[in-house]
Design an enzyme around this catalytic site. Sequence first.
Site, short mmCIF file in Angstrom:
data_model
loop_
_atom_site.label_atom_id
_atom_site.label_comp_id
_atom_site.label_asym_id
_atom_site.label_seq_id
_atom_site.Cartn_x
_atom_site.Cartn_y
_atom_site.Cartn_z
N ASP A 97 1.30 -0.94 -0.05
CA ASP A 97 -0.38 -0.04 -0.35
C ASP A 97 0.84 1.25 0.36
OD1 ASP A 97 0.66 -0.80 3.02
OD2 ASP A 97 -0.69 0.87 3.38
N GLU A 162 0.25 -1.01 5.71
CA GLU A 162 1.14 -0.46 6.98
C GLU A 162 1.23 1.98 7.33
OE1 GLU A 162 4.22 1.79 8.32
OE2 GLU A 162 3.85 2.23 6.32
ZN LIG Z 1 6.72 1.91 4.13
#
Ligand SMILES: [Zn+2]
Length: 456
Positions: A97, A162
Amino acid sequence: MSDLHPAASPAIETAVQNVLSEARADLEALVRIPSIWADPAHRDDTHRSAAAVAELARAEGADAVEVVSAGEGAPAVIARWPAPPGAPTVLLYAHHDVQPTGGDEKWTSPPFQPTERDGRLYGRGAADDKAGVMTHLSVLRAFRSLEGGLPVGVTLFIEGEEESGSPTLPALLAEHREKLAADVIVIADSSNPATDVPALTTSLRGLVDCTVEVSMLERPAHSGVYGGALGDALTALCRLLATLHDDKGRVAIPGLVHNDSSAPDLDEATFRSDAGVLDGVELIGTGTLPERLWQQPAASVLGIDAPKVSEVANVLLPSARAVVSLRLAPGQDPLDAQRALHEHLQTHAPWGATVTVTPGMVGAPFALDPVGAVYDTARRTFAAAYGNETVEVGIGGSIPFIAEFARTFPGAAVLVTGVGDPASRWHGIDESLHLDMFRRAVLAEALLLTELGGRS
Ligand SMILES: [Zn+2]
C-alpha cells in the site's frame, strides 16, 4: 575491501544483474496501481495490487501463495519457499500500500506513471515500499538461476495497510503465526543515509496523537460588543498549542523520555535542502540532528478546525480544535506519553477555558540491540554489496509493526533495511527510487541469504 566479499559473490552479482530489467518492469507495473488503502476510493486498487504481488510470487515458484486479511483489514500476501535441509527460514517483509499523493498536479510527472529522470525512478510507492516488495522478489528470482536455488527457506509477507498504521496486523500475525515463524526477519522499509552507504535501522520513534478542543462560550459573541472582556476560543487554542514547545523549540511536556545519541551528526545544509527549508528559517530543538530526529520527542500541530478566512464573521469563536501529534523517543512507554500529553493540554489552557482531549493513535517506539551472528553477517554482506561500511541509523518516523513482530517472534533477529535514500521523499511530492541503490539493495539481500544459508 575484497576480504569482505563472500566467495560466491561473482555468480550472485551476475544473477542479480540479470534480473534487474525484469524487476524494473515489474516495479513500474506495481507503481501504476494506486494502492492507497487509506482512501476508500482506492480499496479495489489495493486488492488489485495484492493480486499482482501474489502473481509475482507464484511466478517465482512459491509453494503456497495466499492473499489474506483479518476482518475488514487490507489484503496481505503470504508466500512460502521451503527451507533446504538444515537451513534457517527468513521472513521477508514489505508493504504494497502507498501514501496519498498530496496533490497529483504538484508532481513533476504523474505519481502513478513511473518515470525515470537522472537515474531515479519517480512515482508514488517507487521507493516506499514497492521497492521493498521488488527487492525481495528480485532476490528470489536471482536464486532461481543459481545452482542449488534458494539457500534458505523464505516466507514472503507483503502487508497492505502499513501506511494506515497496520490496525489489523496483530490479528494477522496471530492468525498466521505458524506460517510466519522465522529465524530472521528482514524488513525492507527504511532508508539508507546515502545511495552507496548501507544502513541497519536500529531505532524508531513511537507516536501518540489526539484531538484537543477548547471551549469558551455557549455561542458566538459579537467581537465588537464583547471583545476586550471576553477571549475567543481560537486564540485560547493557539496559546495552549504554543505551550507545547519552549523558546528553543524543545518539547516542553514534562516527563517524556529524551536520549543521547552517539550517531555522527548529519550535514545541516543537506538536511535543510532535502526537507525544503526556506532561507532564514531556523531549525528547532537542541542537540545533534540524530538526537533531535531519532532520540528525542517531537510535538507538531497537524490541523485546526476553524472558520475559513473567506467565510469569517465578526464574532468571538465559542470553540476550536486541533490535532496534536507527538513522536516518542525509544524507551518511552506510549501510554505514559499519552497521559503526559493529555495532562499538559488539560492544565495549560488560558483563561479557564474548557479543554476536551480525545485520544488518537498509539504506537510504541522501538530500539534493537544489533548484536550477534546474524547482525555481523548483515553488516559484512551489506558492506560487500554497497562498497562501504554498514552504519546503524535511527529513523524519526514510526513503524509500530516492528515492535509487533519482535513481540510475536521473540527469538528472531530483526533486520530493518533501506530501500530509500535522503532524496527519496517518502510520503512527499516526487517520491523516487535511486535505481543503482536498488541494485545494491538486491545484491545485499542476496548475499545475506547466501551466508545465512551457510553457502558462502
Ligand atoms: Zn513504508
